[in-house]
Design a protein around this motif. Structure first.
Motif, PDB file in Angstrom:
ATOM      1  N   LEU A 235      19.281   2.727  -7.025  1.00 20.18           N
ATOM      2  CA  LEU A 235      18.071   3.512  -7.286  1.00 20.18           C
ATOM      3  C   LEU A 235      18.433   4.928  -7.727  1.00 20.18           C
ATOM      4  CD1 LEU A 235      15.973   2.549  -4.131  1.00 20.18           C
ATOM      5  CD2 LEU A 235      15.868   1.492  -6.386  1.00 20.18           C
ATOM      6  N   SER A 236      17.549   5.534  -8.498  1.00 19.82           N
ATOM      7  CA  SER A 236      17.748   6.935  -8.900  1.00 19.82           C
ATOM      8  C   SER A 236      17.358   7.846  -7.735  1.00 19.82           C
ATOM      9  CB  SER A 236      16.866   7.263 -10.110  1.00 19.82           C
ATOM     10  OG  SER A 236      15.502   7.278  -9.708  1.00 19.82           O
ATOM     11  N   GLY A 237      17.701   9.127  -7.851  1.00 11.21           N
ATOM     12  CA  GLY A 237      17.348  10.101  -6.807  1.00 11.21           C
ATOM     13  C   GLY A 237      15.853  10.154  -6.556  1.00 11.21           C
ATOM     14  N   GLY A 238      15.079  10.143  -7.634  1.00  8.15           N
ATOM     15  CA  GLY A 238      13.618  10.194  -7.505  1.00  8.15           C
ATOM     16  C   GLY A 238      13.067   8.956  -6.816  1.00  8.15           C
ATOM     17  N   GLN A 239      13.661   7.788  -7.127  1.00  7.60           N
ATOM     18  CA  GLN A 239      13.204   6.543  -6.501  1.00  7.60           C
ATOM     19  C   GLN A 239      13.551   6.528  -5.009  1.00  7.60           C
ATOM     20  OE1 GLN A 239      15.256   3.897  -9.145  1.00  7.60           O
ATOM     21  NE2 GLN A 239      13.609   3.906 -10.663  1.00  7.60           N
ATOM     22  N   ARG A 240      14.715   7.081  -4.669  1.00  7.71           N
ATOM     23  CA  ARG A 240      15.096   7.147  -3.245  1.00  7.71           C
ATOM     24  C   ARG A 240      14.111   8.034  -2.473  1.00  7.71           C
ATOM     25  NH1 ARG A 240      20.586   6.832  -5.267  1.00  7.71           N
ATOM     26  NH2 ARG A 240      20.828   9.095  -5.343  1.00  7.71           N
ATOM     27  N   GLN A 241      13.714   9.149  -3.090  1.00 11.83           N
ATOM     28  CA  GLN A 241      12.732  10.031  -2.433  1.00 11.83           C
ATOM     29  C   GLN A 241      11.392   9.315  -2.260  1.00 11.83           C
ATOM     30  OE1 GLN A 241      15.179  12.167  -1.312  1.00 11.83           O
ATOM     31  NE2 GLN A 241      13.261  13.194  -0.928  1.00 11.83           N
ATOM     32  N   ARG A 242      11.005   8.529  -3.259  1.00 10.46           N
ATOM     33  CA  ARG A 242       9.737   7.788  -3.165  1.00 10.46           C
ATOM     34  C   ARG A 242       9.793   6.747  -2.040  1.00 10.46           C
ATOM     35  NH1 ARG A 242       6.479   9.036  -7.522  1.00 10.46           N
ATOM     36  NH2 ARG A 242       7.603   9.916  -9.291  1.00 10.46           N
ATOM     37  N   ILE A 243      10.971   6.139  -1.832  1.00 15.20           N
ATOM     38  CA  ILE A 243      11.123   5.206  -0.701  1.00 15.20           C
ATOM     39  C   ILE A 243      10.915   5.978   0.603  1.00 15.20           C
ATOM     40  CG2 ILE A 243      12.753   3.761   0.606  1.00 15.20           C
ATOM     41  CD1 ILE A 243      12.838   2.164  -1.758  1.00 15.20           C
ATOM     42  N   GLY A 244      11.439   7.214   0.659  1.00 15.15           N
ATOM     43  CA  GLY A 244      11.234   8.065   1.849  1.00 15.15           C
ATOM     44  C   GLY A 244       9.757   8.324   2.091  1.00 15.15           C
ATOM     45  N   ILE A 245       9.008   8.568   1.004  1.00 14.68           N
ATOM     46  CA  ILE A 245       7.555   8.810   1.117  1.00 14.68           C
ATOM     47  C   ILE A 245       6.856   7.512   1.562  1.00 14.68           C
ATOM     48  CG2 ILE A 245       5.453   9.455  -0.146  1.00 14.68           C
ATOM     49  CD1 ILE A 245       7.331  11.078  -2.059  1.00 14.68           C
ATOM     50  N   ALA A 246       7.232   6.386   0.926  1.00 14.29           N
ATOM     51  CA  ALA A 246       6.622   5.088   1.262  1.00 14.29           C
ATOM     52  C   ALA A 246       6.877   4.746   2.724  1.00 14.29           C
ATOM     53  CB  ALA A 246       7.180   3.991   0.353  1.00 14.29           C
ATOM     54  N   ARG A 247       8.077   5.071   3.210  1.00 13.54           N
ATOM     55  CA  ARG A 247       8.450   4.799   4.607  1.00 13.54           C
ATOM     56  C   ARG A 247       7.525   5.580   5.559  1.00 13.54           C
ATOM     57  NH1 ARG A 247      14.690   5.778   5.558  1.00 13.54           N
ATOM     58  NH2 ARG A 247      14.898   3.874   4.337  1.00 13.54           N
ATOM     59  N   ALA A 248       7.251   6.839   5.191  1.00 14.48           N
ATOM     60  CA  ALA A 248       6.364   7.684   6.011  1.00 14.48           C
ATOM     61  C   ALA A 248       4.950   7.103   6.039  1.00 14.48           C
ATOM     62  CB  ALA A 248       6.344   9.104   5.456  1.00 14.48           C
ATOM     63  N   ILE A 249       4.509   6.574   4.896  1.00 17.12           N
ATOM     64  CA  ILE A 249       3.156   6.006   4.815  1.00 17.12           C
ATOM     65  C   ILE A 249       3.091   4.681   5.584  1.00 17.12           C
ATOM     66  CG2 ILE A 249       1.427   5.055   3.217  1.00 17.12           C
ATOM     67  CD1 ILE A 249       2.590   7.210   1.201  1.00 17.12           C
TER      68      ILE A 249
ATOM     69  N   ASN B 119       0.833  -1.200   0.000  1.00 14.02           N
ATOM     70  CA  ASN B 119       0.000   0.000   0.000  1.00 14.02           C
ATOM     71  C   ASN B 119       0.874   1.260   0.000  1.00 14.02           C
ATOM     72  OD1 ASN B 119      -2.372   1.762   0.449  1.00 14.02           O
ATOM     73  ND2 ASN B 119      -1.506   1.987   2.488  1.00 14.02           N
ATOM     74  N   ALA B 120       1.952   1.237   0.805  1.00 14.88           N
ATOM     75  CA  ALA B 120       2.870   2.383   0.871  1.00 14.88           C
ATOM     76  C   ALA B 120       3.561   2.592  -0.477  1.00 14.88           C
ATOM     77  CB  ALA B 120       3.904   2.158   1.973  1.00 14.88           C
ATOM     78  N   ALA B 121       3.942   1.499  -1.127  1.00 19.85           N
ATOM     79  CA  ALA B 121       4.603   1.588  -2.436  1.00 19.85           C
ATOM     80  C   ALA B 121       3.639   2.140  -3.493  1.00 19.85           C
ATOM     81  CB  ALA B 121       5.113   0.212  -2.859  1.00 19.85           C
ATOM     82  N   LYS B 122       2.379   1.719  -3.403  1.00 15.34           N
ATOM     83  CA  LYS B 122       1.375   2.186  -4.366  1.00 15.34           C
ATOM     84  C   LYS B 122       1.138   3.683  -4.201  1.00 15.34           C
ATOM     85  CE  LYS B 122      -3.048   0.827  -6.319  1.00 15.34           C
ATOM     86  NZ  LYS B 122      -4.227  -0.047  -6.208  1.00 15.34           N
ATOM     87  N   GLN B 123       0.984   4.131  -2.937  1.00  9.41           N
ATOM     88  CA  GLN B 123       0.719   5.549  -2.687  1.00  9.41           C
ATOM     89  C   GLN B 123       1.882   6.437  -3.116  1.00  9.41           C
ATOM     90  OE1 GLN B 123      -1.452   7.484   0.332  1.00  9.41           O
ATOM     91  NE2 GLN B 123      -1.963   5.583   1.364  1.00  9.41           N
ATOM     92  N   SER B 124       3.107   5.911  -2.990  1.00  7.69           N
ATOM     93  CA  SER B 124       4.272   6.717  -3.373  1.00  7.69           C
ATOM     94  C   SER B 124       4.658   6.487  -4.837  1.00  7.69           C
ATOM     95  CB  SER B 124       5.460   6.407  -2.459  1.00  7.69           C
ATOM     96  OG  SER B 124       5.762   5.035  -2.517  1.00  7.69           O
ATOM     97  N   GLN B 125       3.808   5.733  -5.561  1.00  4.04           N
ATOM     98  CA  GLN B 125       3.994   5.467  -6.993  1.00  4.04           C
ATOM     99  C   GLN B 125       5.304   4.732  -7.276  1.00  4.04           C
ATOM    100  OE1 GLN B 125       3.133   9.078  -9.202  1.00  4.04           O
ATOM    101  NE2 GLN B 125       1.057   9.172  -8.409  1.00  4.04           N
ATOM    102  N   LEU B 126       5.611   3.770  -6.425  1.00  8.08           N
ATOM    103  CA  LEU B 126       6.770   2.895  -6.617  1.00  8.08           C
ATOM    104  C   LEU B 126       6.354   1.525  -7.131  1.00  8.08           C
ATOM    105  CD1 LEU B 126       9.037   3.286  -3.442  1.00  8.08           C
ATOM    106  CD2 LEU B 126       9.817   3.536  -5.800  1.00  8.08           C
ATOM    107  N   ASP B 127       5.040   1.231  -7.075  1.00  3.30           N
ATOM    108  CA  ASP B 127       4.590  -0.142  -7.316  1.00  3.30           C
ATOM    109  C   ASP B 127       4.919  -0.656  -8.716  1.00  3.30           C
ATOM    110  OD1 ASP B 127       2.705   1.848  -7.985  1.00  3.30           O
ATOM    111  OD2 ASP B 127       1.032   0.449  -7.940  1.00  3.30           O
ATOM    112  N   GLU B 128       4.805   0.221  -9.737  1.00  2.54           N
ATOM    113  CA  GLU B 128       5.097  -0.238 -11.107  1.00  2.54           C
ATOM    114  C   GLU B 128       6.566  -0.583 -11.261  1.00  2.54           C
ATOM    115  OE1 GLU B 128       3.673   2.135 -14.353  1.00  2.54           O
ATOM    116  OE2 GLU B 128       1.641   2.213 -13.518  1.00  2.54           O
ATOM    117  N   LEU B 129       7.430   0.264 -10.699  1.00  6.39           N
ATOM    118  CA  LEU B 129       8.875   0.002 -10.748  1.00  6.39           C
ATOM    119  C   LEU B 129       9.166  -1.347 -10.084  1.00  6.39           C
ATOM    120  CD1 LEU B 129      12.011   0.961 -10.824  1.00  6.39           C
ATOM    121  CD2 LEU B 129      11.586   1.550  -8.444  1.00  6.39           C
TER     122      LEU B 129
END
Length: 228
Positions: A140-154, A111-121
Protein backbone atom coordinates in the motif's frame (compact mmCIF):
# COMPACT_ATOMS: atom_id res chain seq x y z
CA UNK A 1 -13.16 20.75 29.11
CA UNK A 2 -9.43 20.89 29.80
CA UNK A 3 -9.02 22.87 33.02
CA UNK A 4 -5.70 24.35 34.06
CA UNK A 5 -3.61 21.33 33.05
CA UNK A 6 0.07 21.31 34.00
CA UNK A 7 2.50 18.45 33.57
CA UNK A 8 6.06 17.64 34.51
CA UNK A 9 7.84 14.30 34.52
CA UNK A 10 8.51 12.97 38.03
CA UNK A 11 11.91 13.96 39.35
CA UNK A 12 12.15 17.03 37.09
CA UNK A 13 11.31 20.65 37.77
CA UNK A 14 10.65 21.75 34.20
CA UNK A 15 6.98 21.96 33.33
CA UNK A 16 6.22 20.48 29.91
CA UNK A 17 2.71 22.01 30.08
CA UNK A 18 1.78 25.11 32.08
CA UNK A 19 -1.83 25.90 33.05
CA UNK A 20 -3.49 24.91 29.78
CA UNK A 21 -7.25 25.44 29.57
CA UNK A 22 -9.46 24.95 26.54
CA UNK A 23 -12.89 23.72 25.60
CA UNK A 24 -13.44 21.21 22.79
CA UNK A 25 -17.10 21.00 21.69
CA UNK A 26 -18.49 17.58 20.77
CA UNK A 27 -18.50 17.11 17.00
CA UNK A 28 -15.82 19.74 16.38
CA UNK A 29 -12.48 19.48 14.59
CA UNK A 30 -9.67 21.03 16.63
CA UNK A 31 -6.10 21.50 15.46
CA UNK A 32 -2.87 21.81 17.44
CA UNK A 33 0.37 23.19 16.03
CA UNK A 34 3.76 23.72 17.58
CA UNK A 35 7.34 22.70 17.04
CA UNK A 36 8.80 19.45 18.36
CA UNK A 37 8.96 19.63 22.15
CA UNK A 38 6.26 22.32 22.41
CA UNK A 39 4.04 20.03 24.52
CA UNK A 40 1.25 19.42 22.01
CA UNK A 41 1.74 15.62 21.93
CA UNK A 42 2.02 15.51 25.74
CA UNK A 43 -1.33 17.34 25.99
CA UNK A 44 -3.05 14.78 23.78
CA UNK A 45 -1.36 11.91 25.64
CA UNK A 46 -3.03 13.31 28.78
CA UNK A 47 -6.39 13.58 26.96
CA UNK A 48 -5.99 9.92 25.90
CA UNK A 49 -5.14 8.86 29.45
CA UNK A 50 -1.62 7.70 28.56
CA UNK A 51 -0.14 10.27 30.95
CA UNK A 52 -1.63 11.76 34.11
CA UNK A 53 -1.46 15.53 34.56
CA UNK A 54 0.49 16.95 37.50
CA UNK A 55 -2.35 19.38 38.23
CA UNK A 56 -5.67 20.41 36.71
CA UNK A 57 -8.41 18.14 35.40
CA UNK A 58 -10.28 16.98 32.32
CA UNK A 59 -14.07 16.83 32.27
CA UNK A 60 -16.19 15.13 29.63
CA UNK A 61 -19.84 16.25 29.71
CA UNK A 62 -19.08 17.71 33.16
CA UNK A 63 -17.80 14.35 34.47
CA UNK A 64 -14.24 14.44 35.76
CA UNK A 65 -11.93 11.78 34.31
CA UNK A 66 -10.16 9.81 37.04
CA UNK A 67 -9.03 6.24 37.71
CA UNK A 68 -12.62 5.03 38.10
CA UNK A 69 -13.75 5.97 34.59
CA UNK A 70 -10.52 6.40 32.61
CA UNK A 71 -10.80 3.03 30.84
CA UNK A 72 -14.37 3.81 29.75
CA UNK A 73 -13.14 7.11 28.32
CA UNK A 74 -10.19 5.41 26.55
CA UNK A 75 -12.60 2.98 24.88
CA UNK A 76 -14.17 5.97 23.10
CA UNK A 77 -10.86 7.17 21.63
CA UNK A 78 -8.98 6.04 18.52
CA UNK A 79 -5.46 7.21 17.78
CA UNK A 80 -4.10 7.49 14.23
CA UNK A 81 -0.30 7.94 14.37
CA UNK A 82 2.16 9.04 11.69
CA UNK A 83 3.13 5.42 11.09
CA UNK A 84 0.08 3.13 11.12
CA UNK A 85 0.99 -0.42 12.15
CA UNK A 86 -0.26 -2.98 9.62
CA UNK A 87 -0.05 -6.73 10.10
CA UNK A 88 0.74 -9.04 7.17
CA UNK A 89 -2.91 -9.96 6.79
CA UNK A 90 -5.92 -8.99 4.68
CA UNK A 91 -7.30 -5.45 4.34
CA UNK A 92 -10.40 -6.70 6.19
CA UNK A 93 -8.34 -7.92 9.17
CA UNK A 94 -6.32 -4.70 9.23
CA UNK A 95 -9.45 -2.54 9.33
CA UNK A 96 -10.98 -4.67 12.13
CA UNK A 97 -7.59 -4.77 13.82
CA UNK A 98 -7.38 -7.02 16.88
CA UNK A 99 -10.81 -8.59 16.30
CA UNK A 100 -10.84 -12.41 15.86
CA UNK A 101 -11.58 -13.30 12.20
CA UNK A 102 -14.86 -15.08 13.01
CA UNK A 103 -16.11 -11.98 14.88
CA UNK A 104 -15.42 -9.41 12.14
CA UNK A 105 -18.61 -7.69 10.96
CA UNK A 106 -18.27 -7.23 7.19
CA UNK A 107 -20.89 -4.45 6.91
CA UNK A 108 -18.98 -2.48 9.52
CA UNK A 109 -15.70 -3.03 7.64
CA UNK A 110 -17.27 -1.78 4.40
CA UNK A 111 -18.79 1.27 6.10
CA UNK A 112 -15.38 2.11 7.61
CA UNK A 113 -13.71 1.73 4.20
CA UNK A 114 -16.33 3.96 2.57
CA UNK A 115 -15.95 6.71 5.19
CA UNK A 116 -12.16 6.67 4.85
CA UNK A 117 -12.50 6.69 1.02
CA UNK A 118 -10.83 3.30 0.58
CA UNK A 119 -13.84 1.58 -0.98
CA UNK A 120 -13.03 2.39 -4.63
CA UNK A 121 -9.46 1.15 -4.25
CA UNK A 122 -10.66 -2.09 -2.59
CA UNK A 123 -13.42 -2.69 -5.16
CA UNK A 124 -10.77 -2.48 -7.90
CA UNK A 125 -8.63 -5.22 -6.34
CA UNK A 126 -9.13 -8.82 -7.56
CA UNK A 127 -9.40 -10.17 -3.99
CA UNK A 128 -11.23 -7.10 -2.65
CA UNK A 129 -11.24 -7.12 1.19
CA UNK A 130 -9.26 -10.38 1.29
CA UNK A 131 -6.26 -8.71 -0.39
CA UNK A 132 -3.13 -9.10 1.74
CA UNK A 133 -1.32 -5.84 2.47
CA UNK A 134 2.14 -7.46 2.66
CA UNK A 135 4.63 -7.16 5.48
CA UNK A 136 4.11 -3.79 7.26
CA UNK A 137 1.69 -2.82 4.48
CA UNK A 138 4.38 -2.80 1.78
CA UNK A 139 1.78 -3.20 -0.98
CA UNK A 140 0.00 0.00 0.00
CA UNK A 141 1.03 3.62 -0.51
CA UNK A 142 1.55 5.98 2.44
CA UNK A 143 -1.84 7.60 1.84
CA UNK A 144 -3.58 4.21 1.71
CA UNK A 145 -1.92 3.15 4.98
CA UNK A 146 -3.21 6.33 6.64
CA UNK A 147 -6.71 5.61 5.31
CA UNK A 148 -6.55 2.12 6.87
CA UNK A 149 -5.71 3.90 10.15
CA UNK A 150 -8.82 6.09 9.72
CA UNK A 151 -10.98 3.07 8.75
CA UNK A 152 -9.70 1.21 11.84
CA UNK A 153 -10.79 4.12 14.06
CA UNK A 154 -14.25 4.12 12.46
CA UNK A 155 -14.59 0.33 12.76
CA UNK A 156 -13.79 0.67 16.47
CA UNK A 157 -16.79 3.07 16.64
CA UNK A 158 -14.70 5.56 18.56
CA UNK A 159 -16.32 8.93 19.31
CA UNK A 160 -13.02 10.82 19.50
CA UNK A 161 -10.36 10.51 16.79
CA UNK A 162 -6.84 11.79 17.44
CA UNK A 163 -4.50 12.30 14.49
CA UNK A 164 -0.91 12.75 15.67
CA UNK A 165 1.17 14.12 12.77
CA UNK A 166 -0.76 11.53 10.76
CA UNK A 167 -0.11 13.15 7.38
CA UNK A 168 3.31 14.72 7.91
CA UNK A 169 5.21 11.95 6.06
CA UNK A 170 2.97 12.25 2.96
CA UNK A 171 3.58 14.37 -0.12
CA UNK A 172 1.47 17.53 -0.39
CA UNK A 173 -1.19 16.16 -2.76
CA UNK A 174 -1.67 12.94 -0.78
CA UNK A 175 -1.80 14.94 2.46
CA UNK A 176 -4.50 17.18 0.98
CA UNK A 177 -6.53 14.13 -0.12
CA UNK A 178 -6.24 12.38 3.25
CA UNK A 179 -7.11 15.60 5.13
CA UNK A 180 -10.18 15.97 2.90
CA UNK A 181 -11.26 12.47 3.99
CA UNK A 182 -10.78 13.46 7.64
CA UNK A 183 -12.79 16.69 7.24
CA UNK A 184 -15.61 14.73 5.53
CA UNK A 185 -16.01 12.20 8.35
CA UNK A 186 -19.26 11.90 10.29
CA UNK A 187 -20.12 15.23 11.90
CA UNK A 188 -20.85 13.50 15.25
CA UNK A 189 -17.19 12.60 15.67
CA UNK A 190 -14.91 14.83 17.72
CA UNK A 191 -11.57 15.10 15.93
CA UNK A 192 -8.25 16.38 17.30
CA UNK A 193 -5.37 16.87 14.88
CA UNK A 194 -1.72 17.56 15.67
CA UNK A 195 0.18 19.00 12.73
CA UNK A 196 3.50 20.65 12.05
CA UNK A 197 2.16 23.15 9.51
CA UNK A 198 -0.82 25.42 10.08
CA UNK A 199 -1.88 24.98 6.41
CA UNK A 200 -2.75 21.33 7.18
CA UNK A 201 -5.36 22.58 9.68
CA UNK A 202 -7.13 25.14 7.51
CA UNK A 203 -10.58 23.54 7.81
CA UNK A 204 -10.48 23.09 11.60
CA UNK A 205 -13.13 24.80 13.73
CA UNK A 206 -10.37 26.02 16.09
CA UNK A 207 -6.58 25.89 16.14
CA UNK A 208 -4.29 26.14 19.19
CA UNK A 209 -0.66 27.14 18.77
CA UNK A 210 1.34 25.64 21.63
CA UNK A 211 4.87 26.81 22.39
CA UNK A 212 7.00 25.92 25.41
CA UNK A 213 4.02 24.34 27.14
CA UNK A 214 1.54 27.22 26.84
CA UNK A 215 -1.09 28.32 24.32
CA UNK A 216 0.33 31.40 22.58
CA UNK A 217 -2.33 31.78 19.92
CA UNK A 218 -5.78 30.38 19.16
CA UNK A 219 -8.62 30.92 16.70
CA UNK A 220 -9.74 29.87 13.26
CA UNK A 221 -7.22 29.40 10.44
CA UNK A 222 -7.74 32.94 9.13
CA UNK A 223 -7.52 34.43 12.65
CA UNK A 224 -4.26 32.55 13.31
CA UNK A 225 -2.80 33.86 10.04
CA UNK A 226 -3.84 37.44 10.88
CA UNK A 227 -2.26 37.22 14.35
CA UNK A 228 0.93 35.71 12.92
Amino acid sequence: HINNISFKYSGTKKEVLKNISLNIPKGSITGFIGTTGSGKSTLLDIVMGLLTQTSGDIKIDNIKIDNSNQQLWRNNIAHVPQSVFLSDASIRENIAFGVPINEIIQDRVENAAKQSQLDELIDGLPEKYETHVGERGVRLSGGQRQRIGIARAIYKQAQVLIFDEATSALDTKTETDVMKSIYNLNKNLTILIIAHRVATLKNCDAIYDIRKGTIVNSGTFSQILEKE
